[in-house]
Design a protein around this motif. Structure first.
Motif, PDB file in Angstrom:
ATOM      1  N   VAL A   1       0.821  -1.208   0.000  1.00 35.19           N
ATOM      2  CA  VAL A   1       0.000   0.000   0.000  1.00 35.19           C
ATOM      3  C   VAL A   1       0.854   1.257   0.000  1.00 35.19           C
ATOM      4  CG1 VAL A   1      -0.187   0.097   2.527  1.00 35.19           C
ATOM      5  CG2 VAL A   1      -2.003   1.072   1.090  1.00 35.19           C
ATOM      6  N   GLU A   2       2.056   1.197   0.601  1.00 35.53           N
ATOM      7  CA  GLU A   2       2.918   2.380   0.636  1.00 35.53           C
ATOM      8  C   GLU A   2       3.431   2.766  -0.746  1.00 35.53           C
ATOM      9  OE1 GLU A   2       2.988   0.577   4.704  1.00 35.53           O
ATOM     10  OE2 GLU A   2       3.160  -0.175   2.648  1.00 35.53           O
ATOM     11  N   VAL A   3       3.390   1.839  -1.691  1.00 35.35           N
ATOM     12  CA  VAL A   3       3.886   2.117  -3.040  1.00 35.35           C
ATOM     13  C   VAL A   3       2.767   2.581  -3.963  1.00 35.35           C
ATOM     14  CG1 VAL A   3       4.987   1.115  -5.082  1.00 35.35           C
ATOM     15  CG2 VAL A   3       5.806   0.507  -2.803  1.00 35.35           C
ATOM     16  N   VAL A   4       1.664   1.876  -3.972  1.00 31.45           N
ATOM     17  CA  VAL A   4       0.587   2.183  -4.927  1.00 31.45           C
ATOM     18  C   VAL A   4      -0.615   2.856  -4.286  1.00 31.45           C
ATOM     19  CG1 VAL A   4       1.244   0.348  -6.504  1.00 31.45           C
ATOM     20  CG2 VAL A   4      -0.384  -0.141  -4.676  1.00 31.45           C
ATOM     21  N   GLY A   5      -0.656   2.946  -2.963  1.00 31.12           N
ATOM     22  CA  GLY A   5      -1.776   3.590  -2.308  1.00 31.12           C
ATOM     23  C   GLY A   5      -2.923   2.634  -2.061  1.00 31.12           C
ATOM     24  N   PRO A   6      -3.816   2.965  -1.137  1.00 35.49           N
ATOM     25  CA  PRO A   6      -4.916   2.061  -0.795  1.00 35.49           C
ATOM     26  C   PRO A   6      -5.920   1.884  -1.919  1.00 35.49           C
ATOM     27  CG  PRO A   6      -5.203   4.186   0.291  1.00 35.49           C
ATOM     28  CD  PRO A   6      -3.848   4.212  -0.338  1.00 35.49           C
ATOM     29  N   GLU A   7      -5.998   2.862  -2.835  1.00 37.20           N
ATOM     30  CA  GLU A   7      -6.973   2.749  -3.915  1.00 37.20           C
ATOM     31  C   GLU A   7      -6.599   1.667  -4.927  1.00 37.20           C
ATOM     32  OE1 GLU A   7      -6.263   7.161  -2.939  1.00 37.20           O
ATOM     33  OE2 GLU A   7      -5.059   5.403  -3.462  1.00 37.20           O
ATOM     34  N   PHE A   8      -5.297   1.364  -5.054  1.00 40.22           N
ATOM     35  CA  PHE A   8      -4.835   0.476  -6.116  1.00 40.22           C
ATOM     36  C   PHE A   8      -4.077  -0.751  -5.622  1.00 40.22           C
ATOM     37  CE2 PHE A   8      -4.821   4.887  -7.746  1.00 40.22           C
ATOM     38  CZ  PHE A   8      -5.817   4.764  -8.696  1.00 40.22           C
ATOM     39  N   VAL A   9      -3.961  -0.925  -4.316  1.00 41.46           N
ATOM     40  CA  VAL A   9      -3.210  -2.069  -3.801  1.00 41.46           C
ATOM     41  C   VAL A   9      -3.966  -3.364  -4.103  1.00 41.46           C
ATOM     42  CG1 VAL A   9      -4.285  -2.050  -1.511  1.00 41.46           C
ATOM     43  CG2 VAL A   9      -1.927  -2.891  -1.782  1.00 41.46           C
ATOM     44  N   PHE A  10      -3.219  -4.448  -4.322  1.00 42.02           N
ATOM     45  CA  PHE A  10      -3.819  -5.745  -4.598  1.00 42.02           C
ATOM     46  C   PHE A  10      -4.679  -6.204  -3.419  1.00 42.02           C
ATOM     47  CE2 PHE A  10      -0.546  -7.586  -7.810  1.00 42.02           C
ATOM     48  CZ  PHE A  10      -1.170  -6.871  -8.818  1.00 42.02           C
ATOM     49  N   GLY A  11      -5.843  -6.772  -3.738  1.00 40.72           N
ATOM     50  CA  GLY A  11      -6.649  -7.431  -2.721  1.00 40.72           C
ATOM     51  C   GLY A  11      -6.221  -8.879  -2.562  1.00 40.72           C
ATOM     52  N   ARG A  12      -6.975  -9.635  -1.766  1.00 49.94           N
ATOM     53  CA  ARG A  12      -6.582 -11.020  -1.480  1.00 49.94           C
ATOM     54  C   ARG A  12      -6.624 -11.897  -2.735  1.00 49.94           C
ATOM     55  NH1 ARG A  12      -9.585 -12.466   4.299  1.00 49.94           N
ATOM     56  NH2 ARG A  12      -8.411 -10.949   5.592  1.00 49.94           N
ATOM     57  N   VAL A  13      -7.656 -11.714  -3.537  1.00 49.11           N
ATOM     58  CA  VAL A  13      -7.776 -12.534  -4.747  1.00 49.11           C
ATOM     59  C   VAL A  13      -6.628 -12.236  -5.702  1.00 49.11           C
ATOM     60  CG1 VAL A  13      -9.199 -13.046  -6.751  1.00 49.11           C
ATOM     61  CG2 VAL A  13     -10.273 -12.701  -4.515  1.00 49.11           C
ATOM     62  N   ALA A  14      -6.336 -10.960  -5.901  1.00 49.41           N
ATOM     63  CA  ALA A  14      -5.246 -10.574  -6.797  1.00 49.41           C
ATOM     64  C   ALA A  14      -3.903 -11.068  -6.268  1.00 49.41           C
ATOM     65  CB  ALA A  14      -5.223  -9.056  -6.973  1.00 49.41           C
ATOM     66  N   ARG A  15      -3.715 -11.002  -4.961  1.00 52.01           N
ATOM     67  CA  ARG A  15      -2.454 -11.495  -4.381  1.00 52.01           C
ATOM     68  C   ARG A  15      -2.324 -13.001  -4.578  1.00 52.01           C
ATOM     69  NH1 ARG A  15      -1.078  -8.246   1.212  1.00 52.01           N
ATOM     70  NH2 ARG A  15      -1.690  -6.170   0.496  1.00 52.01           N
ATOM     71  N   GLY A  16      -3.421 -13.714  -4.389  1.00 56.25           N
ATOM     72  CA  GLY A  16      -3.368 -15.157  -4.604  1.00 56.25           C
ATOM     73  C   GLY A  16      -3.063 -15.509  -6.045  1.00 56.25           C
ATOM     74  N   ALA A  17      -3.711 -14.814  -6.977  1.00 55.28           N
ATOM     75  CA  ALA A  17      -3.448 -15.064  -8.398  1.00 55.28           C
ATOM     76  C   ALA A  17      -2.010 -14.718  -8.749  1.00 55.28           C
ATOM     77  CB  ALA A  17      -4.420 -14.251  -9.251  1.00 55.28           C
ATOM     78  N   ALA A  18      -1.501 -13.610  -8.202  1.00 57.92           N
ATOM     79  CA  ALA A  18      -0.118 -13.208  -8.470  1.00 57.92           C
ATOM     80  C   ALA A  18       0.867 -14.235  -7.921  1.00 57.92           C
ATOM     81  CB  ALA A  18       0.149 -11.831  -7.860  1.00 57.92           C
ATOM     82  N   ALA A  19       0.570 -14.762  -6.726  1.00 57.57           N
ATOM     83  CA  ALA A  19       1.451 -15.771  -6.129  1.00 57.57           C
ATOM     84  C   ALA A  19       1.472 -17.045  -6.970  1.00 57.57           C
ATOM     85  CB  ALA A  19       0.997 -16.085  -4.701  1.00 57.57           C
ATOM     86  N   MET A  20       0.309 -17.485  -7.441  1.00 51.81           N
ATOM     87  CA  MET A  20       0.246 -18.691  -8.281  1.00 51.81           C
ATOM     88  C   MET A  20       0.988 -18.477  -9.598  1.00 51.81           C
ATOM     89  SD  MET A  20      -3.727 -19.856  -7.660  1.00 51.81           S
ATOM     90  CE  MET A  20      -3.597 -21.121  -8.912  1.00 51.81           C
ATOM     91  N   LEU A  21       0.817 -17.300 -10.199  1.00 49.03           N
ATOM     92  CA  LEU A  21       1.518 -17.003 -11.442  1.00 49.03           C
ATOM     93  C   LEU A  21       3.020 -17.006 -11.232  1.00 49.03           C
ATOM     94  CD1 LEU A  21       1.530 -16.069 -14.416  1.00 49.03           C
ATOM     95  CD2 LEU A  21       1.374 -13.716 -13.565  1.00 49.03           C
ATOM     96  N   THR A  22       3.454 -16.409 -10.135  1.00 47.18           N
ATOM     97  CA  THR A  22       4.890 -16.368  -9.841  1.00 47.18           C
ATOM     98  C   THR A  22       5.451 -17.767  -9.665  1.00 47.18           C
ATOM     99  OG1 THR A  22       4.624 -14.217  -8.764  1.00 47.18           O
ATOM    100  CG2 THR A  22       6.630 -15.437  -8.278  1.00 47.18           C
ATOM    101  N   LEU A  23       4.774 -18.608  -8.897  1.00 48.83           N
ATOM    102  CA  LEU A  23       5.248 -19.973  -8.672  1.00 48.83           C
ATOM    103  C   LEU A  23       5.320 -20.750  -9.982  1.00 48.83           C
ATOM    104  CD1 LEU A  23       3.328 -20.908  -5.383  1.00 48.83           C
ATOM    105  CD2 LEU A  23       5.788 -20.454  -5.652  1.00 48.83           C
TER     106      LEU A  23
END
Length: 593
Positions: free
Chosen positions: A474-496
């Motif tokens: 949130v400190e980088v992109v702000g609360p309006e644009f920070v990843f939510g839980r679903v986006a974080r999960g998808a990002a983690a799966m993509l990274t793995l």
């Protein structure tokens, strides 16, 4: 900022908190790092001084109340302007609907990025795919392009929201030794791609004029200076030239695809039915590796800076959301355009190889011999069509690679690199190995391409983790644009998934002929996974005031993650307030850069 803190104490604080304009500092904003309304700014790049007089620098950051003025000490604005002379201004018109006219103003960055998916190295991969797998991996090629759309959209998203590109963020958020290693790896990946592009362009010149490959390498290395003149004409002219080059390649291969009359039934089956032929696992992993290019992430996050958005407080969020939507559409169109071109290359050579195999004619599936294959099947003129397309994309990708290298160097070292200097460096470094390949047997090109693909696979893993991690902060992109839980999960799966595929690609090139090689493979994997873990677990600098799991680890581990200095620093236990001062009124955070 509270008046009780002295100027010296203010300068020692790790971040500057800006007020909401009431002058009391009680309601700080939470705008992302790097935007004109940012909350946190790195002190190693700032000069903090009170507003006074008519200092021209004071106009950069209009503040109210008793706040201090913020001026960057490198004489640049907070949203660093990569296109200082030429840019496209985008006016925000509120909640207006979709507009083709406005979309046209965003068209450009995706076209430049799409060229990396069409460079001579990728064309050679398409030819190899046609020889070993036929139409059967076209579905995977489509999936790779869809994944690339998602990843590149995230790169553009980071640049639009924060006003900084990925290389700048890594420099600001990670220790300098780590950032230096990242810079070196990124440069290796760019130079490796540049070698393939230079040799591909020299091959096209050889087909058209019969000049030696080595002479074509020298000419290609020199004529890239023409890019400097094109760049002076403005960002829109530059984007138009690159788009024209991609279109030339598209026309060349689409014409040949119509001429060769491919099997439409097999073509459709290859696109929609997932299947991997026996013995094509490495080829399948290589397809994904050839499409996802690490330097493209740096390039895309920087290119979106050519569009100047309305960042006034009342319009900022809406303008950024609108820009992200249009850039996402533009990226999707550009990369699907690239897919159709790659598909045409595969289809043309699939049919050509089928004809040659049916007639018992020997052939070689390589970039240099592609003209011979096509001229045998379609006639003499087809090889010139092939060469023109290869020349256009080879020349344009050398230019875009130079641009990517310029952003990488400037971002990691916070210094301006003149375009002619960048061209001179990249051409000088890539010329020697390219000449070696040109003067040696053609079989060496396969080995060189394999080495380059492994380097790019390694660099991609180290690049995509910070990209996703930054957007979950949130400190980088702000609360309006920070990843939510679903986006974080998808990002983690993509990274793995990407890390696993790239690890497989690295291991697949290690010849396992002896027990020693098995030991070497295990050692390489351990180092690879260890550095990746460090990249993922390292607390970004903008979150240092928050307590993390690493704070409960032994002191030597905290030192490794820059959470404990030699003098015995550890983060304050109470992290409920934005900044916890020490006994002298300032928070000490060691600089491990």
């Amino acid at each position: 900022m509270p008046d009780s803190l002295s100027m010296k104490q203010q300068q020692r604080r790790p971040f500057i908190t800006r007020s909401d304009g009431d002058g009391d500092g009680t309601n700080p904003t939470t705008s992302p790092l790097g935007s004109p309304t940012m909350e946190h700014i790195e002190l190693d790049t700032l000069d903090v001084r009170p507003k006074e007089g008519n200092d021209p620098d004071m106009a950069k950051y209009p503040l109210s109340g008793n706040d201090s003025e913020v001026v960057l000490d490198d004489d640049s604005t907070a949203v660093e302007d990569a296109f200082q002379e030429h840019y496209v201004k985008i006016d925000y018109e509120g909640g207006s609907g979709f507009s083709l006219k406005k979309l046209w103003r965003f068209v450009g960055p995706g076209l430049l990025v799409s060229q990396a998916l069409l460079d001579p190295g990728n064309i050679e991969s398409d030819i190899s795919q046609a020889d070993t797998s036929g139409y059967k991996l076209l579905w995977l090629l489509l999936v790779a392009h869809i994944i690339c759309i998602f990843v590149q959209s995230l790169a553009a998203r980071l640049g639009v929201i924060s006003g900084r590109h990925l290389a700048q963020h890594i420099r600001l958020q990670y220790p300098r030794p780590f950032a230096t290693v990242m810079w070196l790896l990124s440069e290796l990946a760019i130079i490796g791609a540049d070698i393939q592009e230079v040799i591909g362009t020299a091959t096209a010149l050889h087909i058209l004029t019969s000049m030696p490959i080595w002479a074509g390498v020298v000419i290609t290395a020199v004529d890239s200076f023409l890019f400097l003149y094109i760049q002076r004409l403005g960002v829109r002219v530059t984007e138009l030239v690159f788009g024209l080059m991609v279109t030339i390649l598209a026309v060349c291969f689409w014409v040949e695809m119509i001429m060769i009359k491919p099997d439409a039934k097999e073509l459709i089956k290859g696109m929609v039915i997932p299947r991997i032929p026996q013995g094509s696992i490495v080829q399948a992993v290589g397809i994904i590796g050839c499409v996802l290019m690490p330097h493209n992430l740096y390039l895309h996050s920087a290119l979106v800076g050519s569009r100047k958005l309305d960042r006034r407080p009342e319009a900022r969020v809406g303008a950024i959301r609108e820009a992200m939507r249009y850039f996402r559409i533009e990226t999707s169109i550009s990369l699907m355009y690239a897919y159709l071109i790659n598909m045409a290359v595969v289809v043309v050579f699939c049919k050509a190889f089928d004809v040659l195999r049916a007639s018992g004619t020997p052939y070689v599936a390589s970039l240099a011999d592609g003209a011979t294959v096509l001229s045998t099947v379609l006639g003499r003129g087809s090889k010139y069509v092939y060469a023109v397309g290869l020349l256009a994309i080879g020349q344009s990708t050398t230019m875009s690679g130079t641009l990517a290298g310029q952003y990488v160097t400037e971002g990691f070292w916070n210094m301006a690199v003149k375009p002619w200097q960048r061209v001179l460096i990249t051409r000088g470094v890539s010329l020697v190995p390219a000449l070696i390949v040109a003067l040696s047997a053609s079989s060496h090109m396969d080995l060189l391409s394999e080495i380059i693909n492994v380097i790019q696979a390694v660099v991609l893993s180290f690049t995509i983790i910070p990209l996703l991690k930054l957007q979950a902060t949130v400190e980088v992109v702000g609360p309006e644009f920070v990843f939510g839980r679903v986006a974080r999960g998808a990002a983690a799966m993509l990274t793995l998934a990407i890390v696993a595929l790239n690890a497989y690609m690295v291991v697949s090139v290690i010849p396992l002929h002896s027990p020693g090689m098995y030991v070497a493979m295990v050692a390489v994997l351990l180092v690879y996974l260890g550095v990746l873990s460090y990249t993922a677990l390292f607390p970004l600098r903008c979150t240092w005031r928050q307590q993390a799991w690493i704070d409960r680890a032994p002191s030597y581990i905290r030192l490794l993650f820059a959470r404990r200095s030699v003098s015995g620093y550890s983060p304050p236990p109470d992290v409920s307030s934005p900044i916890e001062p020490d006994g002298e009124g300032a928070t000490h955070i060691p600089d491990f850069r």
